[in-house]
Design a protein around this motif. Structure first.
Motif, PDB file in Angstrom:
ATOM      1  N   VAL A 183       0.643  -1.439   0.090  1.00  0.00           N
ATOM      2  CA  VAL A 183      -0.013   0.019  -0.162  1.00  0.00           C
ATOM      3  C   VAL A 183       0.923   1.293  -0.057  1.00  0.00           C
ATOM      4  O   VAL A 183       2.109   1.141  -0.089  1.00  0.00           O
ATOM      5  N   ARG A 184       0.116   2.380  -0.154  1.00  0.00           N
ATOM      6  CA  ARG A 184       0.926   3.608   0.161  1.00  0.00           C
ATOM      7  C   ARG A 184       0.827   4.192   1.378  1.00  0.00           C
ATOM      8  O   ARG A 184      -0.187   3.864   2.187  1.00  0.00           O
ATOM      9  N   GLU A 185       1.928   4.806   2.075  1.00  0.00           N
ATOM     10  CA  GLU A 185       1.732   5.271   3.270  1.00  0.00           C
ATOM     11  C   GLU A 185       0.461   6.281   3.879  1.00  0.00           C
ATOM     12  O   GLU A 185       0.059   6.028   4.800  1.00  0.00           O
ATOM     13  N   TYR A 186      -0.055   6.910   2.816  1.00  0.00           N
ATOM     14  CA  TYR A 186      -0.898   7.987   2.943  1.00  0.00           C
ATOM     15  C   TYR A 186      -2.413   7.068   3.000  1.00  0.00           C
ATOM     16  O   TYR A 186      -3.350   7.834   3.821  1.00  0.00           O
ATOM     17  N   PHE A 187      -2.555   5.897   2.802  1.00  0.00           N
ATOM     18  CA  PHE A 187      -3.852   5.343   3.352  1.00  0.00           C
ATOM     19  C   PHE A 187      -3.525   3.996   4.139  1.00  0.00           C
ATOM     20  O   PHE A 187      -4.630   3.200   4.263  1.00  0.00           O
ATOM     21  N   LYS A 188      -2.360   3.793   4.565  1.00  0.00           N
ATOM     22  CA  LYS A 188      -2.103   2.499   4.969  1.00  0.00           C
ATOM     23  C   LYS A 188      -2.823   2.385   6.434  1.00  0.00           C
ATOM     24  O   LYS A 188      -3.720   1.332   6.621  1.00  0.00           O
ATOM     25  N   GLU A 189      -3.062   3.368   7.186  1.00  0.00           N
ATOM     26  CA  GLU A 189      -3.650   3.334   8.564  1.00  0.00           C
ATOM     27  C   GLU A 189      -5.269   3.058   8.212  1.00  0.00           C
ATOM     28  O   GLU A 189      -5.934   2.001   8.832  1.00  0.00           O
ATOM     29  N   GLU A 190      -6.008   3.654   7.287  1.00  0.00           N
ATOM     30  CA  GLU A 190      -7.191   3.280   6.898  1.00  0.00           C
ATOM     31  C   GLU A 190      -7.415   2.048   6.508  1.00  0.00           C
ATOM     32  O   GLU A 190      -8.477   1.138   6.646  1.00  0.00           O
ATOM     33  N   PHE A 191      -6.497   1.637   5.639  1.00  0.00           N
ATOM     34  CA  PHE A 191      -6.474   0.309   4.964  1.00  0.00           C
ATOM     35  C   PHE A 191      -6.584  -0.839   6.078  1.00  0.00           C
ATOM     36  O   PHE A 191      -7.179  -1.763   5.948  1.00  0.00           O
ATOM     37  N   GLU A 192      -5.592  -0.682   7.240  1.00  0.00           N
ATOM     38  CA  GLU A 192      -5.447  -1.699   8.064  1.00  0.00           C
ATOM     39  C   GLU A 192      -6.384  -1.724   8.977  1.00  0.00           C
ATOM     40  O   GLU A 192      -6.880  -2.936   9.308  1.00  0.00           O
ATOM     41  N   LYS A 193      -7.131  -0.658   9.420  1.00  0.00           N
ATOM     42  CA  LYS A 193      -8.327  -0.797  10.142  1.00  0.00           C
ATOM     43  C   LYS A 193      -9.332  -1.462   9.479  1.00  0.00           C
ATOM     44  O   LYS A 193     -10.214  -2.241  10.014  1.00  0.00           O
ATOM     45  N   LEU A 194      -9.759  -1.135   8.160  1.00  0.00           N
ATOM     46  CA  LEU A 194     -10.530  -1.931   7.256  1.00  0.00           C
ATOM     47  C   LEU A 194     -10.454  -3.440   7.537  1.00  0.00           C
ATOM     48  O   LEU A 194     -11.270  -4.149   7.412  1.00  0.00           O
ATOM     49  N   VAL A 195      -9.177  -3.810   7.094  1.00  0.00           N
ATOM     50  CA  VAL A 195      -8.799  -5.251   7.018  1.00  0.00           C
ATOM     51  C   VAL A 195      -9.260  -5.888   8.371  1.00  0.00           C
ATOM     52  O   VAL A 195      -9.701  -7.066   8.454  1.00  0.00           O
ATOM     53  N   GLU A 196      -8.634  -5.330   9.423  1.00  0.00           N
ATOM     54  CA  GLU A 196      -8.728  -5.784  10.689  1.00  0.00           C
ATOM     55  C   GLU A 196     -10.265  -6.053  11.173  1.00  0.00           C
ATOM     56  O   GLU A 196     -10.595  -7.092  11.628  1.00  0.00           O
ATOM     57  N   LYS A 197     -10.952  -5.081  10.887  1.00  0.00           N
ATOM     58  CA  LYS A 197     -12.562  -5.242  10.993  1.00  0.00           C
ATOM     59  C   LYS A 197     -13.104  -6.408  10.299  1.00  0.00           C
ATOM     60  O   LYS A 197     -13.848  -7.292  10.685  1.00  0.00           O
ATOM     61  N   LYS A 198     -12.673  -6.370   8.950  1.00  0.00           N
ATOM     62  CA  LYS A 198     -13.519  -7.601   7.958  1.00  0.00           C
ATOM     63  C   LYS A 198     -13.141  -8.831   8.290  1.00  0.00           C
ATOM     64  O   LYS A 198     -13.884  -9.615   8.076  1.00  0.00           O
ATOM     65  N   TYR A 199     -11.439  -9.090   8.453  1.00  0.00           N
ATOM     66  CA  TYR A 199     -11.261 -10.282   8.448  1.00  0.00           C
ATOM     67  C   TYR A 199     -10.767 -11.079   9.627  1.00  0.00           C
ATOM     68  O   TYR A 199     -10.070 -12.146   9.769  1.00  0.00           O
ATOM     69  N   LYS A 200     -11.222 -10.427  10.796  1.00  0.00           N
ATOM     70  CA  LYS A 200     -10.786 -10.837  12.102  1.00  0.00           C
ATOM     71  C   LYS A 200     -10.966 -12.270  12.462  1.00  0.00           C
ATOM     72  O   LYS A 200     -10.419 -12.848  13.236  1.00  0.00           O
ATOM     73  N   ASN A 201     -12.106 -12.697  11.772  1.00  0.00           N
ATOM     74  CA  ASN A 201     -12.472 -14.016  12.405  1.00  0.00           C
ATOM     75  C   ASN A 201     -12.298 -15.078  10.895  1.00  0.00           C
ATOM     76  O   ASN A 201     -12.472 -16.177  11.195  1.00  0.00           O
ATOM     77  N   VAL A 202     -11.425 -14.758  10.106  1.00  0.00           N
ATOM     78  CA  VAL A 202     -11.035 -15.827   8.854  1.00  0.00           C
ATOM     79  C   VAL A 202     -10.142 -16.514   9.458  1.00  0.00           C
ATOM     80  O   VAL A 202      -9.049 -16.288   9.737  1.00  0.00           O
ATOM     81  N   LYS A 203     -10.579 -17.946   9.103  1.00  0.00           N
ATOM     82  CA  LYS A 203      -9.358 -18.906   9.193  1.00  0.00           C
ATOM     83  C   LYS A 203      -9.048 -19.544   8.023  1.00  0.00           C
ATOM     84  O   LYS A 203      -9.657 -19.657   6.764  1.00  0.00           O
ATOM     85  N   CYS A 204      -7.702 -19.999   8.096  1.00  0.00           N
ATOM     86  CA  CYS A 204      -7.120 -20.842   6.997  1.00  0.00           C
ATOM     87  C   CYS A 204      -7.821 -22.104   7.042  1.00  0.00           C
ATOM     88  O   CYS A 204      -8.340 -22.708   7.754  1.00  0.00           O
ATOM     89  N   VAL A 205      -7.550 -23.125   5.658  1.00  0.00           N
ATOM     90  CA  VAL A 205      -8.046 -24.322   5.938  1.00  0.00           C
ATOM     91  C   VAL A 205      -7.645 -25.267   6.874  1.00  0.00           C
ATOM     92  O   VAL A 205      -8.197 -26.130   7.189  1.00  0.00           O
ATOM     93  N   ASP A 206      -6.517 -25.127   7.556  1.00  0.00           N
ATOM     94  CA  ASP A 206      -6.104 -25.910   8.728  1.00  0.00           C
ATOM     95  C   ASP A 206      -6.636 -25.161  10.097  1.00  0.00           C
ATOM     96  O   ASP A 206      -6.341 -26.015  11.159  1.00  0.00           O
ATOM     97  N   GLY A 207      -7.281 -24.043  10.020  1.00  0.00           N
ATOM     98  CA  GLY A 207      -7.981 -23.642  11.393  1.00  0.00           C
ATOM     99  C   GLY A 207      -7.094 -22.687  11.847  1.00  0.00           C
ATOM    100  O   GLY A 207      -7.726 -21.843  12.910  1.00  0.00           O
ATOM    101  N   GLU A 208      -6.041 -22.401  11.505  1.00  0.00           N
ATOM    102  CA  GLU A 208      -5.308 -21.132  12.090  1.00  0.00           C
ATOM    103  C   GLU A 208      -5.645 -19.764  11.379  1.00  0.00           C
ATOM    104  O   GLU A 208      -6.255 -19.773  10.350  1.00  0.00           O
ATOM    105  N   PRO A 209      -5.571 -18.819  12.199  1.00  0.00           N
ATOM    106  CA  PRO A 209      -5.936 -17.331  11.880  1.00  0.00           C
ATOM    107  C   PRO A 209      -5.219 -17.108  10.576  1.00  0.00           C
ATOM    108  O   PRO A 209      -4.098 -17.189  10.394  1.00  0.00           O
ATOM    109  N   LEU A 210      -5.680 -16.310   9.575  1.00  0.00           N
ATOM    110  CA  LEU A 210      -5.472 -15.891   8.346  1.00  0.00           C
ATOM    111  C   LEU A 210      -4.322 -14.593   8.828  1.00  0.00           C
ATOM    112  O   LEU A 210      -4.975 -13.807   9.653  1.00  0.00           O
TER     113      LEU A 210
END
Length: 309
Positions: free
Chosen positions: A52-79
């Motif tokens: 990403v670019r530095e100027y939107f990195k913080e916003e992007f990280e927050k979106l990702v954290e909120k959206k994917y916090k419960n996503v698991k890999c095929v082996d059950g480990e957190p993504l």
């Protein structure tokens, strides 16, 4: 071994008019990246690295954290997620930048930004392109098969007629390869489109001719597979690039350029792997409604759940 997915998300879509990577296109505002990550996880990937670019990195990280916090890999480990920034001045020590240059150095430079956070085979994709389930399955299998190897890379080749836009002409890199399906060249063609009879034509940038193209020609949509030795090889090519073009204002260091140099130097081969998937993306503003409709259709067919996460 779980391969890593590297997502090129630093670019702003000038033709589209906004940050395409954050645009909700699915029935519940899912982005194209959301679908790519869903398909990658299903294909056994275990980590996502965002460029990403530095100027939107913080916003992007927050979106990702909120959206994917419960996503698991095929082996059950957190993504896992890692964020790395691409900036103009992030170049090898001892090299200088033209002070008037404003843009970073292109896709191969973006990939190099991840050299300290990836130690396993990895895939590279654009953040604003939809590649399809089959493509990720093919790429995930290739990555696992090449654990511990060096100098063997791959590109996913999409059939040309599976990548065209209904709303304008497009540019595509047509893959040329030998009898072993090793890439020999990617030839950029501009102004590609089909006429009312379905005949596909485009402008060959090497010959400067307007030529007829085969609908089943394989083209690169910037979906690659690499082993981690790619970083060292690519950085050496980048240094040569900077010596030659480092003071130019707009010249960019693209992945096909890096791969072409490695092939010609005999330091790498690149498998051309064909996929039956249809590519689509928002190249023009006018593409947006059709992309929204395509995701709705995929959900209706049961290919994706809704909401996705």
């Amino acid at each position: 071994m779980k391969p890593t997915l590297l997502v090129l998300a630093a670019g702003m879509g000038s033709r589209y008019g906004g940050l395409k990577q954050m645009d909700g296109l699915g029935p519940h505002e899912e982005t194209i990246i959301d679908y790519s990550i869903y398909d990658a996880v299903a294909s056994g990937f275990g980590k996502v690295v965002y460029i990403v670019r530095e100027y939107f990195k913080e916003e992007f990280e927050k979106l990702v954290e909120k959206k994917y916090k419960n996503v698991k890999c095929v082996d059950g480990e957190p993504l896992q997620f890692v964020f790395v920034t691409q900036e103009l001045d992030k170049i090898p020590q001892g090299y200088t930048v033209n002070p008037e240059r404003q843009k970073p150095w292109g896709t191969a430079h973006a990939v190099l930004m991840a050299k300290d956070v990836i130690n396993e085979p990895f895939a590279v994709i654009n953040g604003d392109d939809y590649y399809g389930k089959d493509s990720f399955k093919i790429l995930g299998d290739w990555c696992r098969e090449h654990e511990g190897t060096k100098g063997a890379y791959c590109v996913i080749g999409f059939e040309l007629d599976n990548t065209l836009s209904e709303n304008g002409l497009v540019s595509r890199g047509i893959c040329h390869y030998d009898s072993k399906r090793h890439l020999t060249d990617i030839v950029e063609h501009l102004n590609i489109g089909s006429d009312q009879d379905g005949v596909v034509t485009g402008d060959n940038t090497q010959t400067q001719e307007h030529v007829k193209l085969a609908a089943k020609d394989l083209c690169s949509m910037n979906m690659w597979g690499f082993t981690p030795d790619y970083f060292q090889k690519s950085e050496e090519v980048f240094k040569s690039f900077l010596e030659k073009s480092g003071q130019e204002l707009k010249t960019e260091f693209y992945i096909p350029y890096a791969i072409d140099n490695m092939i010609k130097a005999g330091t790498a081969t690149c498998d051309v792997l064909s996929t039956p998937s249809h590519w689509f993306g928002v190249t023009y503003k006018e593409d947006r409604p059709s992309v929204v409709a395509k995701f709705a259709e995929l959900v209706e067919k049961g290919i994706y759940p809704s909401p996705l996460y």
